[in-house]
Design a protein around this motif. Sequence first.
Motif, PDB file in Angstrom:
ATOM      1  N   GLY A  46       0.768  -1.236   0.000  1.00 33.04           N
ATOM      2  CA  GLY A  46       0.000   0.000   0.000  1.00 33.04           C
ATOM      3  C   GLY A  46       0.799   1.287   0.000  1.00 33.04           C
ATOM      4  O   GLY A  46       0.230   2.368   0.148  1.00 33.04           O
ATOM      5  N   LYS A  47       2.105   1.202  -0.168  1.00 32.50           N
ATOM      6  CA  LYS A  47       2.932   2.423  -0.171  1.00 32.50           C
ATOM      7  C   LYS A  47       2.500   3.387  -1.278  1.00 32.50           C
ATOM      8  O   LYS A  47       2.227   4.552  -1.020  1.00 32.50           O
ATOM      9  CB  LYS A  47       4.417   2.062  -0.352  1.00 32.50           C
ATOM     10  N   SER A  48       2.423   2.901  -2.500  1.00 35.50           N
ATOM     11  CA  SER A  48       2.020   3.750  -3.628  1.00 35.50           C
ATOM     12  C   SER A  48       0.571   4.186  -3.510  1.00 35.50           C
ATOM     13  O   SER A  48       0.214   5.298  -3.916  1.00 35.50           O
ATOM     14  CB  SER A  48       2.232   3.013  -4.959  1.00 35.50           C
ATOM     15  N   THR A  49      -0.262   3.336  -2.943  1.00 35.39           N
ATOM     16  CA  THR A  49      -1.666   3.671  -2.747  1.00 35.39           C
ATOM     17  C   THR A  49      -1.812   4.888  -1.838  1.00 35.39           C
ATOM     18  O   THR A  49      -2.616   5.783  -2.098  1.00 35.39           O
ATOM     19  CB  THR A  49      -2.414   2.459  -2.152  1.00 35.39           C
ATOM     20  N   ILE A  50      -1.017   4.932  -0.776  1.00 32.98           N
ATOM     21  CA  ILE A  50      -1.038   6.078   0.141  1.00 32.98           C
ATOM     22  C   ILE A  50      -0.549   7.336  -0.576  1.00 32.98           C
ATOM     23  O   ILE A  50      -1.164   8.395  -0.487  1.00 32.98           O
ATOM     24  CB  ILE A  50      -0.198   5.784   1.397  1.00 32.98           C
ATOM     25  N   LEU A  51       0.540   7.207  -1.312  1.00 38.21           N
ATOM     26  CA  LEU A  51       1.073   8.371  -2.038  1.00 38.21           C
ATOM     27  C   LEU A  51       0.113   8.835  -3.130  1.00 38.21           C
ATOM     28  O   LEU A  51      -0.041  10.032  -3.361  1.00 38.21           O
ATOM     29  CB  LEU A  51       2.447   8.049  -2.611  1.00 38.21           C
ATOM     30  N   ASP A  52      -0.557   7.883  -3.801  1.00 35.23           N
ATOM     31  CA  ASP A  52      -1.550   8.252  -4.816  1.00 35.23           C
ATOM     32  C   ASP A  52      -2.708   9.022  -4.180  1.00 35.23           C
ATOM     33  O   ASP A  52      -3.203   9.993  -4.757  1.00 35.23           O
ATOM     34  CB  ASP A  52      -2.081   7.009  -5.538  1.00 35.23           C
ATOM     35  N   ALA A  53      -3.137   8.613  -3.005  1.00 38.75           N
ATOM     36  CA  ALA A  53      -4.226   9.320  -2.308  1.00 38.75           C
ATOM     37  C   ALA A  53      -3.802  10.745  -1.975  1.00 38.75           C
ATOM     38  O   ALA A  53      -4.565  11.698  -2.199  1.00 38.75           O
ATOM     39  CB  ALA A  53      -4.617   8.569  -1.034  1.00 38.75           C
ATOM     40  N   MET A  54      -2.593  10.903  -1.472  1.00 42.83           N
ATOM     41  CA  MET A  54      -2.103  12.237  -1.118  1.00 42.83           C
ATOM     42  C   MET A  54      -1.975  13.111  -2.365  1.00 42.83           C
ATOM     43  O   MET A  54      -2.373  14.283  -2.353  1.00 42.83           O
ATOM     44  CB  MET A  54      -0.759  12.125  -0.404  1.00 42.83           C
ATOM     45  N   THR A  55      -1.455  12.547  -3.436  1.00 42.37           N
ATOM     46  CA  THR A  55      -1.300  13.295  -4.685  1.00 42.37           C
ATOM     47  C   THR A  55      -2.660  13.726  -5.230  1.00 42.37           C
ATOM     48  O   THR A  55      -2.841  14.875  -5.640  1.00 42.37           O
ATOM     49  CB  THR A  55      -0.555  12.444  -5.729  1.00 42.37           C
ATOM     50  N   TYR A  56      -3.617  12.800  -5.227  1.00 41.05           N
ATOM     51  CA  TYR A  56      -4.958  13.124  -5.723  1.00 41.05           C
ATOM     52  C   TYR A  56      -5.596  14.232  -4.893  1.00 41.05           C
ATOM     53  O   TYR A  56      -6.165  15.183  -5.435  1.00 41.05           O
ATOM     54  CB  TYR A  56      -5.831  11.871  -5.726  1.00 41.05           C
ATOM     55  N   LEU A  57      -5.485  14.120  -3.581  1.00 44.94           N
ATOM     56  CA  LEU A  57      -6.070  15.125  -2.697  1.00 44.94           C
ATOM     57  C   LEU A  57      -5.456  16.502  -2.926  1.00 44.94           C
ATOM     58  O   LEU A  57      -6.161  17.501  -3.036  1.00 44.94           O
ATOM     59  CB  LEU A  57      -5.878  14.722  -1.231  1.00 44.94           C
ATOM     60  N   LEU A  58      -4.141  16.563  -3.003  1.00 39.04           N
ATOM     61  CA  LEU A  58      -3.451  17.852  -3.050  1.00 39.04           C
ATOM     62  C   LEU A  58      -3.361  18.466  -4.442  1.00 39.04           C
ATOM     63  O   LEU A  58      -3.253  19.685  -4.569  1.00 39.04           O
ATOM     64  CB  LEU A  58      -2.049  17.706  -2.450  1.00 39.04           C
ATOM     65  N   THR A  59      -3.414  17.634  -5.491  1.00 43.33           N
ATOM     66  CA  THR A  59      -3.216  18.165  -6.846  1.00 43.33           C
ATOM     67  C   THR A  59      -4.339  17.825  -7.821  1.00 43.33           C
ATOM     68  O   THR A  59      -4.452  18.454  -8.864  1.00 43.33           O
ATOM     69  CB  THR A  59      -1.905  17.650  -7.458  1.00 43.33           C
ATOM     70  N   GLY A  60      -5.129  16.798  -7.522  1.00 41.20           N
ATOM     71  CA  GLY A  60      -6.148  16.346  -8.466  1.00 41.20           C
ATOM     72  C   GLY A  60      -5.585  15.468  -9.567  1.00 41.20           C
ATOM     73  O   GLY A  60      -6.320  15.013 -10.446  1.00 41.20           O
ATOM     74  N   ASN A  61      -4.293  15.187  -9.531  1.00 40.88           N
ATOM     75  CA  ASN A  61      -3.642  14.373 -10.560  1.00 40.88           C
ATOM     76  C   ASN A  61      -4.107  12.924 -10.452  1.00 40.88           C
ATOM     77  O   ASN A  61      -4.071  12.333  -9.383  1.00 40.88           O
ATOM     78  CB  ASN A  61      -2.121  14.457 -10.393  1.00 40.88           C
ATOM     79  N   THR A  62      -4.539  12.349 -11.577  1.00 48.10           N
ATOM     80  CA  THR A  62      -5.003  10.961 -11.597  1.00 48.10           C
ATOM     81  C   THR A  62      -4.068  10.043 -12.387  1.00 48.10           C
ATOM     82  O   THR A  62      -4.449   8.930 -12.729  1.00 48.10           O
ATOM     83  CB  THR A  62      -6.420  10.868 -12.199  1.00 48.10           C
ATOM     84  N   GLN A  63      -2.877  10.494 -12.665  1.00 50.85           N
ATOM     85  CA  GLN A  63      -1.894   9.632 -13.340  1.00 50.85           C
ATOM     86  C   GLN A  63      -1.125   8.877 -12.261  1.00 50.85           C
ATOM     87  O   GLN A  63       0.023   9.189 -11.962  1.00 50.85           O
ATOM     88  CB  GLN A  63      -0.969  10.456 -14.226  1.00 50.85           C
ATOM     89  N   PHE A  64      -1.785   7.883 -11.680  1.00 45.90           N
ATOM     90  CA  PHE A  64      -1.249   7.173 -10.534  1.00 45.90           C
ATOM     91  C   PHE A  64      -0.116   6.231 -10.910  1.00 45.90           C
ATOM     92  O   PHE A  64      -0.188   5.521 -11.897  1.00 45.90           O
ATOM     93  CB  PHE A  64      -2.361   6.373  -9.853  1.00 45.90           C
ATOM     94  N   ASN A  65       0.912   6.207 -10.091  1.00 48.04           N
ATOM     95  CA  ASN A  65       2.028   5.270 -10.182  1.00 48.04           C
ATOM     96  C   ASN A  65       2.486   5.056 -11.625  1.00 48.04           C
ATOM     97  O   ASN A  65       2.557   3.931 -12.104  1.00 48.04           O
ATOM     98  CB  ASN A  65       1.648   3.938  -9.529  1.00 48.04           C
TER      99      ASN A  65
END
Length: 131
Positions: A46-65
């Motif tokens: 879940g490391k990337s999952t946590i970082l993806d959540a933070m990125t989505y929240l703060l930037t709206g970026n959906t280009q995950f991992n």
Amino acid sequence: MDQKKRMNLMNRKTATKLLLLNWSRFQNITVRLEGSTLFTGVNGSGKSTILDAMTYLLTGNTQFNKAAKDRDRTVVAYVRGDTKSNGKDRYLRKDGVVSYIAMEFWSPVEDMYLVVGVCIESASESDVSSS
């Protein structure tokens, strides 16, 4: 240190907590963020999952991992809890699902905590095709 640099340092907000509700395999988790936080674990923990959540929240970026070239990582797949298996058990969450990502920050200038959050709704599994 000059006054302007000191004010810039004072204006910085420090992340203190992350809350994930119905995000990927996380049902309800609070992560304390203290100083420099290091996420470690085996693949798939879940490391990337946590970082993806933070990125989505703060930037709206959906280009995950992007580095993993994992095209199955979408907002709806995260909200539904995509197991990447086939069939009726592909998603952990059925029917209508509401997911929350929230972060708490400490602001020394205001001498208070601030919370930023996002609520994501997926009405049905058919939402997956439109993600």
